[in-house]
Design an enzyme around this catalytic site. Structure first.
Site, PDB file in Angstrom:
ATOM      1  N   SER A 134       0.677  -0.863  -0.006  1.00 25.03           N
ATOM      2  CA  SER A 134       0.198  -0.192   0.058  1.00 25.03           C
ATOM      3  C   SER A 134       1.111   1.414   0.053  1.00 25.03           C
ATOM      4  O   SER A 134       2.117   0.984   0.694  1.00 25.03           O
ATOM      5  CB  SER A 134      -0.772  -0.363   1.413  1.00 25.03           C
ATOM      6  OG  SER A 134      -1.516   1.539   1.194  1.00 25.03           O
TER       7      SER A 134
ATOM      8  N   TYR B 228      -1.474  -0.726  11.030  1.00 26.00           N
ATOM      9  CA  TYR B 228      -1.768  -1.262   8.644  1.00 26.00           C
ATOM     10  C   TYR B 228      -0.641  -0.693   8.226  1.00 26.00           C
ATOM     11  O   TYR B 228       0.509  -1.159   7.923  1.00 26.00           O
ATOM     12  CB  TYR B 228      -3.153  -0.506   9.423  1.00 26.00           C
ATOM     13  CG  TYR B 228      -3.319  -0.465   7.792  1.00 26.00           C
ATOM     14  CD1 TYR B 228      -2.909  -1.757   7.095  1.00 26.00           C
ATOM     15  CD2 TYR B 228      -2.777   0.286   6.389  1.00 26.00           C
ATOM     16  CE1 TYR B 228      -3.298  -2.141   5.616  1.00 26.00           C
ATOM     17  CE2 TYR B 228      -2.472  -0.224   5.355  1.00 26.00           C
ATOM     18  CZ  TYR B 228      -3.019  -1.183   4.640  1.00 26.00           C
ATOM     19  OH  TYR B 228      -3.288  -1.213   3.623  1.00 26.00           O
TER      20      TYR B 228
HETATM   21  N1  LIG Z   1      -9.032  -0.588  -0.535  1.00 22.81           N
HETATM   22  C1  LIG Z   1      -7.408   0.261   0.013  1.00 22.81           C
HETATM   23  O1  LIG Z   1      -7.672   1.109   0.647  1.00 22.81           O
HETATM   24  C2  LIG Z   1      -6.638  -0.438   0.085  1.00 22.81           C
HETATM   25  C3  LIG Z   1      -5.240   0.338  -0.370  1.00 22.81           C
HETATM   26  C4  LIG Z   1      -4.022  -0.267   0.322  1.00 22.81           C
HETATM   27  C5  LIG Z   1      -4.129  -1.259  -0.149  1.00 22.81           C
HETATM   28  N2  LIG Z   1      -4.552  -1.951   0.471  1.00 22.81           N
HETATM   29  C6  LIG Z   1      -5.075  -3.762   0.574  1.00 22.81           C
HETATM   30  O2  LIG Z   1      -5.285  -4.716  -0.627  1.00 22.81           O
HETATM   31  C7  LIG Z   1      -5.573  -5.982  -0.106  1.00 22.81           C
HETATM   32  C8  LIG Z   1      -6.854  -6.701  -0.361  1.00 22.81           C
HETATM   33  O3  LIG Z   1      -8.151  -5.302   0.255  1.00 22.81           O
HETATM   34  P1  LIG Z   1      -8.921  -4.777  -0.473  1.00 22.81           P
HETATM   35  O4  LIG Z   1      -9.690  -3.157  -0.172  1.00 22.81           O
HETATM   36  O5  LIG Z   1      -9.417  -5.747  -1.464  1.00 22.81           O
HETATM   37  O6  LIG Z   1     -10.114  -4.892   0.747  1.00 22.81           O
HETATM   38  P2  LIG Z   1     -11.444  -6.436   1.183  1.00 22.81           P
HETATM   39  O7  LIG Z   1     -12.098  -5.771   0.395  1.00 22.81           O
HETATM   40  O8  LIG Z   1     -11.747  -6.238   2.327  1.00 22.81           O
HETATM   41  O9  LIG Z   1     -11.104  -7.462   1.256  1.00 22.81           O
HETATM   42  C9  LIG Z   1     -10.075  -8.069   2.174  1.00 22.81           C
HETATM   43  C10 LIG Z   1      -9.671  -9.229   1.768  1.00 22.81           C
HETATM   44  O10 LIG Z   1      -8.502 -10.405   2.470  1.00 22.81           O
HETATM   45  C11 LIG Z   1      -9.501 -11.298   2.892  1.00 22.81           C
HETATM   46  N3  LIG Z   1      -9.139 -11.697   4.695  1.00 22.81           N
HETATM   47  C12 LIG Z   1      -9.060 -10.878   5.721  1.00 22.81           C
HETATM   48  N4  LIG Z   1      -9.528 -11.645   6.247  1.00 22.81           N
HETATM   49  C13 LIG Z   1      -8.120 -12.805   6.667  1.00 22.81           C
HETATM   50  C14 LIG Z   1      -8.541 -13.550   7.106  1.00 22.81           C
HETATM   51  N5  LIG Z   1      -8.672 -13.739   8.426  1.00 22.81           N
HETATM   52  N6  LIG Z   1      -8.332 -14.887   6.854  1.00 22.81           N
HETATM   53  C15 LIG Z   1      -8.336 -15.397   5.317  1.00 22.81           C
HETATM   54  N7  LIG Z   1      -8.477 -14.003   4.597  1.00 22.81           N
HETATM   55  C16 LIG Z   1      -8.451 -12.628   4.623  1.00 22.81           C
HETATM   56  C17 LIG Z   1     -10.863 -11.547   3.001  1.00 22.81           C
HETATM   57  O11 LIG Z   1     -11.701 -12.213   2.806  1.00 22.81           O
HETATM   58  P3  LIG Z   1     -12.489 -12.888   4.146  1.00 22.81           P
HETATM   59  O12 LIG Z   1     -13.089 -11.908   4.408  1.00 22.81           O
HETATM   60  O13 LIG Z   1     -13.858 -13.596   2.925  1.00 22.81           O
HETATM   61  O14 LIG Z   1     -11.705 -13.679   5.146  1.00 22.81           O
HETATM   62  C18 LIG Z   1     -10.741  -9.975   1.385  1.00 22.81           C
HETATM   63  O15 LIG Z   1     -10.655 -11.384   0.491  1.00 22.81           O
HETATM   64  C19 LIG Z   1      -5.536  -5.809   1.532  1.00 22.81           C
HETATM   65  O16 LIG Z   1      -4.022  -5.924   1.310  1.00 22.81           O
HETATM   66  C20 LIG Z   1      -5.667  -4.654   2.355  1.00 22.81           C
HETATM   67  O17 LIG Z   1      -4.543  -4.547   2.682  1.00 22.81           O
HETATM   68  C21 LIG Z   1      -6.380  -1.953   0.275  1.00 22.81           C
END
Ligand SMILES: NC(=O)c1ccc[n+]([C@@H]2O[C@H](COP(=O)([O-])OP(=O)(O)OC[C@H]3O[C@@H](n4cnc5c(N)ncnc54)[C@H](OP(=O)(O)O)[C@@H]3O)[C@@H](O)[C@H]2O)c1
Length: 264
Positions: A141, A154
């Protein structure tokens, strides 16, 4: 893997960036292993990916449980699934002051963002190097480029991911295997519901620049296919990352806190 379709494993494939990365990989000729806790959205995604000719295996796994990554690697082996592309995307955040944070959420974040990503990569990378073929992605990120008061753990977890990824990518040169660290900025997903940071200036201000997960995944796949070491999504995020890296802490700490702080 079906004939001539390489196999990609995506963690966090039940929503957001992970689901869209799976779509990109399927569209570009991969079969999929979809991993997260929630099986239903992954089963629906697996159905959707058939339109691209992709066969998907759904594995429900809670990556916050110690040993989850080695159990997953064991399951892949027992099912005879050889992974050509490993996408370490699962992750979660939490807002607020560190000393007031939920201790359960602290260990969950460490296990998913740091430990599972590290252990899964350590388990699958030797096979890729041996086959002289493979692609790895770490989803970090722009939060990883500077310390982040109000989201301290985070940001620190993403700094770890960025540092580990860049170093391994360098170690891998000449092996036929590449590692790409993808650094999205704010992106519309379920992330803000989980982290409770939707009211922060990062997501909710006149100057906020929030991308779609489809656009992040499109850029991420392109960087992965090119074997790029680090890809920061979008011009504004590149500027944010550069200022985080090079600004004096006396400036970056208060500015970052102001941007990350969500309304109570
Ligand atoms: N959205 C942003 O602004 C942003 C910005 C920069 C980086 N990111 C990064 O992008 C990545 C994806 O995030 P996203 O934004 O797409 O958020 P999201 O929609 O909340 O997706 C997160 C994913 O991680 C999985 N996850 C969470 N806890 C877990 C666990 N205990 N075991 C297995 N899987 C788990 C969730 O699946 P389940 O809940 O079904 O387990 C979900 O599929 C993350 O690494 C995040 O830090 C996000």
């Amino acid at each position: 893997m079906t004939a001539n379709r390489p196999l990609a494993l995506v963690t966090g494939a039940s929503s957001g960036i992970g689901a869209d990365l799976a779509r990109e990989l399927a569209r570009n000729g991969h079969d999929l292993v979809l991993v997260a806790r929630r099986a239903d959205p992954m089963r629906a995604l697996a159905e959707e990916l058939k339109q691209f000719g992709a066969t998907s295996t759904v594995i429900s796994s809670d990556l916050s449980k110690p040993g989850a990554a080695s159990a997953l690697a064991g399951e892949l082996q027992s099912r005879g699934l050889v992974v050509d592309a490993l996408i370490n995307n699962a992750g979660l955040g939490a807002g607020g002051r560190f000393h007031e944070s939920d201790p359960v959420r602290v260990s969950e974040m460490l296990e998913v963002n740091v430990v599972a990503l590290t252990e899964l990569t350590r388990a699958l990378l030797p096979g890729m190097v041996q086959r002289a073929r493979g692609r790895v992605m770490f989803v970090a990120s722009t939060a990883g480029f500077q310390p982040g008061p109000s989201m301290a753990l985070y940001c620190a977890s993403k700094a770890f991911v960025l540092s580990l990824g860049e170093a391994i990518a360098y170690e891998l040169r000449g092996t036929g295997v590449t590692l790409t660290v993808l650094c999205p900025g704010p992106t519309h997903t379920e992330f803000t519901d989980v982290a409770k940071t939707g009211s922060s200036a990062l997501f909710d201000s006149p100057v906020a620049s929030v991308m779609t997960s489809a656009e992040v995944a499109r850029q991420g796949y392109k960087a992965l296919a090119a074997g790029k070491r680090v890809h920061i999504c979008g011009f504004i995020n590149k500027m944010v990352a550069a200022s985080g890296r090079f600004s004096p802490r006396a400036i970056s700490l208060p500015v970052t806190e102001a941007i990350l702080k969500a309304e109570a």
